[in-house]
Write a protein that holds these residues in place. Structure first.
Motif, PDB file in Angstrom:
ATOM      1  N   ASN A  41      -1.433   9.240   3.346  1.00  0.00           N
ATOM      2  CA  ASN A  41      -1.240   7.960   4.023  1.00  0.00           C
ATOM      3  C   ASN A  41      -2.347   7.687   5.033  1.00  0.00           C
ATOM      4  O   ASN A  41      -2.833   6.563   5.142  1.00  0.00           O
ATOM      5  CB  ASN A  41       0.122   7.907   4.716  1.00  0.00           C
ATOM      6  N   ALA A  44      -5.517   6.761   3.115  1.00  0.00           N
ATOM      7  CA  ALA A  44      -5.423   5.386   2.619  1.00  0.00           C
ATOM      8  C   ALA A  44      -5.587   4.389   3.760  1.00  0.00           C
ATOM      9  O   ALA A  44      -6.265   3.376   3.613  1.00  0.00           O
ATOM     10  CB  ALA A  44      -4.090   5.171   1.899  1.00  0.00           C
ATOM     11  N   ASP A  45      -4.961   4.684   4.919  1.00  0.00           N
ATOM     12  CA  ASP A  45      -5.104   3.797   6.084  1.00  0.00           C
ATOM     13  C   ASP A  45      -6.559   3.675   6.517  1.00  0.00           C
ATOM     14  O   ASP A  45      -7.046   2.585   6.787  1.00  0.00           O
ATOM     15  CB  ASP A  45      -4.273   4.310   7.267  1.00  0.00           C
ATOM     16  N   PHE A  48      -8.587   1.754   3.958  1.00  0.00           N
ATOM     17  CA  PHE A  48      -8.243   0.342   3.977  1.00  0.00           C
ATOM     18  C   PHE A  48      -8.811  -0.354   5.204  1.00  0.00           C
ATOM     19  O   PHE A  48      -9.258  -1.499   5.115  1.00  0.00           O
ATOM     20  CB  PHE A  48      -6.735   0.139   3.900  1.00  0.00           C
ATOM     21  N   ARG A 123      -5.474   3.147  -3.647  1.00  0.00           N
ATOM     22  CA  ARG A 123      -4.140   3.405  -3.100  1.00  0.00           C
ATOM     23  C   ARG A 123      -3.505   2.139  -2.539  1.00  0.00           C
ATOM     24  O   ARG A 123      -2.342   2.146  -2.155  1.00  0.00           O
ATOM     25  CB  ARG A 123      -4.217   4.460  -1.997  1.00  0.00           C
ATOM     26  N   VAL A 124      -4.276   1.073  -2.480  1.00  0.00           N
ATOM     27  CA  VAL A 124      -3.798  -0.203  -1.940  1.00  0.00           C
ATOM     28  C   VAL A 124      -3.837  -1.233  -3.065  1.00  0.00           C
ATOM     29  O   VAL A 124      -4.821  -1.346  -3.782  1.00  0.00           O
ATOM     30  CB  VAL A 124      -4.675  -0.656  -0.755  1.00  0.00           C
ATOM     31  N   ASN A 146       0.429  -0.638   0.381  1.00  0.00           N
ATOM     32  CA  ASN A 146       0.078   0.744   0.068  1.00  0.00           C
ATOM     33  C   ASN A 146       1.019   1.200  -1.032  1.00  0.00           C
ATOM     34  O   ASN A 146       2.241   1.094  -0.885  1.00  0.00           O
ATOM     35  CB  ASN A 146       0.234   1.606   1.328  1.00  0.00           C
ATOM     36  N   TYR A 153      -0.008  -4.128   4.183  1.00  0.00           N
ATOM     37  CA  TYR A 153      -1.382  -4.236   4.659  1.00  0.00           C
ATOM     38  C   TYR A 153      -1.810  -5.664   4.371  1.00  0.00           C
ATOM     39  O   TYR A 153      -1.966  -6.036   3.223  1.00  0.00           O
ATOM     40  CB  TYR A 153      -2.303  -3.296   3.889  1.00  0.00           C
TER      41      TYR A 153
END
Length: 162
Positions: A41, A44-45, A48, A123-124, A146, A153
């Motif tokens: 996570n 991915a954050d 992104f 992942r998004v 996500n 997001y």
């Protein structure tokens, strides 16, 4: 009562040791899975946030350049529309600018072709694009999620058109 012989004690010790070993293994696997979830996570954050900054910067740049070009050509009016994950601006002199999503990518194009294209991290998932022209501002919202969590997001882009 029957007494346990040496072999009976060993059987009990083996069973207890097996239960303890299984408990430790289960605990370690559970901790590892929780850490992997948190790490995925956060990765991915971070990706992104980088993609979001690049998308906002480039979309603003190309829309502002388009608006400046249209104004310098003396076009008083730009027809701005958004529908079906595509937003377009068309001036009276047929200068065109389009912003749309396709295959998890954000694409900006004009009469000459593609100006900017950015594929968002895998992942998004990019879900939708909406936009509006309210007075002196042009507003775009790109909704993303996500795929590993329920976290939304969204990319909100506000451009001054004054």
């Amino acid at each position: 009562m029957k007494k346990l012989n040496r072999r009976g004690y060993m059987t009990v010790e083996i069973i207890i040791a097996s239960v303890i070993a299984f408990s430790i293994a289960f605990f370690l696997i559970e901790i590892t899975m929780k850490l992997v979830d948190v790490t995925d996570n956060e990765y991915a954050d971070t990706n992104f946030m980088t993609d979001k900054a690049l998308i906002i910067t480039n979309v603003k740049k190309y829309v502002e350049d388009y608006l400046d070009d249209v104004k310098s050509d003396g076009d008083p009016r730009v027809n701005f529309t958004c529908s079906g994950n595509k937003c377009t601006a068309q001036s009276e002199s047929n200068a065109y600018l389009g912003l749309y999503i396709q295959n998890n990518s954000i694409i900006v194009e004009n009469n000459d072709g593609t100006l900017y294209s950015k594929e968002v991290d895998s992942r998004v998932k990019v879900n939708s694009l909406t936009g509006s022209n309210n007075g002196d501002y042009i507003y775009f919202q790109i909704k993303c999620t996500n795929i590993f969590s329920d976290e939304d997001y969204n990319i909100n882009i506000v451009i001054y058109n004054g």
